[in-house]
Design a protein around this motif. Structure first.
Motif, short mmCIF file in Angstrom:
data_model
loop_
_atom_site.label_atom_id
_atom_site.label_comp_id
_atom_site.label_asym_id
_atom_site.label_seq_id
_atom_site.Cartn_x
_atom_site.Cartn_y
_atom_site.Cartn_z
N UNK A 217 0.85 -1.21 0.00
CA UNK A 217 0.00 0.00 0.00
C UNK A 217 0.88 1.25 0.00
N UNK A 218 1.96 1.20 0.75
CA UNK A 218 2.96 2.30 0.80
C UNK A 218 4.21 1.82 0.06
N UNK A 219 4.84 2.72 -0.63
CA UNK A 219 6.01 2.34 -1.44
C UNK A 219 7.20 1.95 -0.58
N UNK A 220 7.44 2.74 0.49
CA UNK A 220 8.59 2.42 1.37
C UNK A 220 8.37 3.04 2.74
N UNK A 221 9.09 2.50 3.71
CA UNK A 221 9.08 3.07 5.06
C UNK A 221 10.31 3.95 5.19
N UNK A 222 10.15 5.12 5.77
CA UNK A 222 11.30 5.96 6.10
C UNK A 222 11.59 5.85 7.59
N UNK A 223 12.81 5.47 7.91
CA UNK A 223 13.23 5.43 9.32
C UNK A 223 13.63 6.85 9.70
N UNK A 224 12.92 7.42 10.68
CA UNK A 224 13.15 8.84 11.02
C UNK A 224 14.42 9.00 11.87
N UNK A 283 12.75 -7.63 13.20
CA UNK A 283 11.87 -8.63 13.84
C UNK A 283 10.64 -8.88 12.96
N UNK A 284 10.09 -7.83 12.38
CA UNK A 284 8.94 -7.98 11.47
C UNK A 284 9.31 -8.89 10.31
N UNK A 285 10.47 -8.63 9.71
CA UNK A 285 10.89 -9.44 8.56
C UNK A 285 11.07 -10.90 8.97
N UNK A 286 11.59 -11.09 10.18
CA UNK A 286 11.84 -12.47 10.66
C UNK A 286 10.52 -13.22 10.89
N UNK A 287 9.59 -12.59 11.58
CA UNK A 287 8.37 -13.32 11.97
C UNK A 287 7.37 -13.45 10.82
N UNK A 288 7.49 -12.59 9.80
CA UNK A 288 6.50 -12.66 8.71
C UNK A 288 7.08 -13.19 7.40
N UNK A 289 8.43 -13.19 7.33
CA UNK A 289 9.04 -13.61 6.07
C UNK A 289 8.92 -12.57 4.98
N UNK A 290 8.42 -11.36 5.33
CA UNK A 290 8.27 -10.28 4.36
C UNK A 290 9.53 -9.41 4.37
N UNK A 291 10.05 -9.12 3.21
CA UNK A 291 11.21 -8.20 3.11
C UNK A 291 10.64 -6.79 3.08
N UNK A 292 11.16 -5.93 3.95
CA UNK A 292 10.60 -4.58 4.03
C UNK A 292 11.46 -3.58 3.26
N UNK A 293 10.78 -2.77 2.44
CA UNK A 293 11.49 -1.73 1.69
C UNK A 293 11.56 -0.47 2.55
N UNK A 294 12.75 -0.19 3.11
CA UNK A 294 12.86 1.02 3.95
C UNK A 294 14.12 1.78 3.62
N UNK A 295 14.03 3.08 3.91
CA UNK A 295 15.19 3.96 3.71
C UNK A 295 15.43 4.71 5.01
N UNK A 296 16.64 5.20 5.16
CA UNK A 296 16.97 5.99 6.35
C UNK A 296 16.76 7.47 6.00
N UNK A 297 15.94 8.13 6.78
CA UNK A 297 15.68 9.55 6.53
C UNK A 297 16.11 10.39 7.71
N UNK A 298 15.68 11.64 7.68
CA UNK A 298 16.07 12.56 8.77
C UNK A 298 15.12 12.40 9.96
#
Ligand code: WQD
Length: 348
Positions: A217-224, A283-298
Motif C-alpha cells: 500500500x505504501x512504497x517504502x518506510x522511512x526510518x526517522x 523482527x517484522x521481517x523475521x516473523x512474517x518472512x516479508x522483506x521490508x522496503x525502507x530507507x533511512x531519513x532525517x
C-alpha cells in the motif's frame, strides 16, 4: 446471563477500545460502547460480535455532547464504571489544529465527569500516555518521573486531563475514583484478526506503516533518523501488544470495583523493554518472512529519542504483567493487515 455490571467504554469502536470491549466481556462485565465514529468504523462492531458471538450495545454519540451523554446514562440505568478512550491522538495533527484537540480531548473528559457525578457513577479508568513524560532524563521511566511540558498539544491534553482528575480527587468533594493508565506504544491485533488498528489515511505510527508497506500500500518506510545516541542509532520505544494493554484495563476496573486504591492513581502500562526502530523492522521481517522496503531519513521533529517503562508499580500494585512480546505483536499486526486486504477493508 448475570454479569458483573455495565462498563461504559467511550471510544469503544476504536483500536484499543475495541480490544478492551472484548476483554471486558470475557471477564464477565457488560460493555456499553459510546463512539461517534470520527476515527473508527462500524466494522469494528462486527469484528467484536464475530469474536464474542454476542452483540455489544453501541451509542453513536459524541462525548463532548453533555445532553447526549446524559441520555445514555439515563437509558442504561445502573452503570458500574467508565473507561474513557475517546480522544484524538495524532501528534502532528494536534500541532496544526490545537483547538480541535483541546475541545475534544479535554472537553469530553469534563462532560463525562459531570455526567458521572450527576448519575453517581464513581469509577473511571482514563486512557493516558507516556507522552506526558516528554523527553525523560532517566530511563526506564517510573510514575514518579517528573511530568514535563509535553511537546505537542496532544500530549498537553493528556497532561491536562491527568491534572483534572488529580484536582477532582484533591477537592474532597468528589466520590469519583480514577485510575490513569499511561500507555507506551500499542501494537498488534486480536489473534482472531477480526479487530485491529484501522488508521484512516496515511498512518502516523510505525507498525501500521510497516504492515502497509509490506502489503504494497505504501512504497517504502522511512526510518526517522539513525543518528540518535542509541545502540543502533534509531529511536527506542516500549511496544506493548494491544491485547495485553486491553487486559490492563480489566485489571484496573477490577481494582476500582474492589475499592482497593487511592482516589487517583497512575500506572505505566508497557512491557518494561525497549526496542529500536531497526530492531522492529528486522523482527517484522523475521516473523512474517516479508522483506521490508525502507530507507533511512532525517529525524522527525518532536520525537523522543528513547523511552520505555519501569513497570514495577503496575506489577506490584496493579498485579499486571504483559504476557506477549514484540514478535507476537508484529505477527498479529501482519495477520490483521492480510485480513484487511482479503476482506477489502483497507482504509487508504
Ligand atoms: C514510533 C517510532 C518514530 C513512523 C505516538 C504518540 C503516543 C501514542 C503512540 C497515541 C518513533 C519511528 C515512525 C515512521 C519511523 N499515540 N517512526 N517511521 O511517536 O512513539 O508515539 O504514537 O496514543 O502518545 O506520541 O509512535 O509509532 O509514531 O513512532 O521511523 O514512518 O517509530 O521516529 O521513533 P510515537 P510512532
Amino acid at each position: 446471563m448475570e454479569t458483573k455490571g455495565k462498563i461504559v467504554v467511550t471510544g469503544g469502536a476504536g483500536y484499543i477500545g475495541s480490544h478492551a470491549v472484548v476483554e471486558l466481556f470475557a471477564a464477565g462485565y457488560e460493555p456499553i460502547i459510546i463512539d461517534n465514529f470520527v476515527n473508527s468504523q462500524q466494522s469494528a462492531l462486527e469484528g467484536i460480535q464475530a469474536i464474542l458471538h454476542a452483540t455489544v450495545k453501541c451509542h453513536p454519540i459524541d462525548c463532548t455532547d453533555i445532553e447526549a451523554l446524559r441520555g445514555v446514562f439515563r437509558e442504561e440505568g445502573s452503570i458500574v464504571g467508565v473507561i474513557h478512550f475517546a480522544a484524538y491522538k495524532a501528534v502532528g495533527e494536534s500541532v496544526k489544529e490545537p483547538l480541535k484537540y483541546y475541545h475534544n480531548n479535554v472537553g469530553s473528559l469534563v462532560a463525562l465527569l459531570q455526567v458521572m457525578t450527576e448519575f453517581n457513577v464513581n469509577k473511571l479508568v482514563f486512557s493516558s500516555s507516556c507522552t506526558v513524560y516528554g523527553i525523560p532524563d532517566q530511563l526506564p521511566v517510573t510514575e514518579a518521573t517528573p511530568v514535563k511540558k509535553a511537546n505537542s498539544p496532544y500530549g498537553n491534553t493528556k497532561q491536562i486531563c491527568e491534572d483534572i482528575l488529580s484536582d477532582l480527587a484533591r477537592s474532597g468533594g468528589s466520590t469519583i475514583y480514577s485510575i490513569a493508565l499511561r500507555y507506551f506504544n500499542p501494537i498488534g491485533a486480536h489473534p482472531s484478526a477480526k479487530i485491529g488498528e484501522l488508521p484512516l489515511g496515511v498512518p502516523n505510527n510505525l507498525v501500521p506503516f510497516i504492515t502497509q508497506t509490506a502489503m504494497g500500500i505504501r512504497e517504502k518506510l522511512t526510518v526517522f533518523g539513525t543518528d540518535y545516541d542509541t545502540p543502533d542509532g534509531s529511536n527506542i520505544r516500549d511496544y506493548i501488544h494491544v491485547v495485553d494493554l486491553a487486559k490492563a484495563h480489566v485489571v484496573a476496573v477490577d481494582r476500582l470495583v474492589q475499592n482497593k486504591g487511592e482516589q487517583i492513581e497512575f500506572f505505566n502500562i508497557g512491557t518494561g523493554r525497549g526496542n529500536s526502530v531497526l530492531e522492529v523492522i528486522h523482527t517484522f521481517e523475521k516473523v512474517t518472512g516479508q522483506k521490508l522496503n525502507y530507507v533511512i531519513g532525517s529525524r522527525r521533529p518532536g520525537d523522543v529519542p528513547q523511552i520505555y517503562a519501569d513497570v514495577t508499580k503496575s506489577t506490584q500494585e496493579l498485579g499486571f504483567k504483559t504476557e506477549l512480546g514484540l514478535e507476537e505483536g508484529l505477527k498479529s499486526a501482519w495477520d490483521w493487515e492480510v485480513n484487511l486486504k482479503n476482506s477489502n477493508r483497507q482504509t487508504v
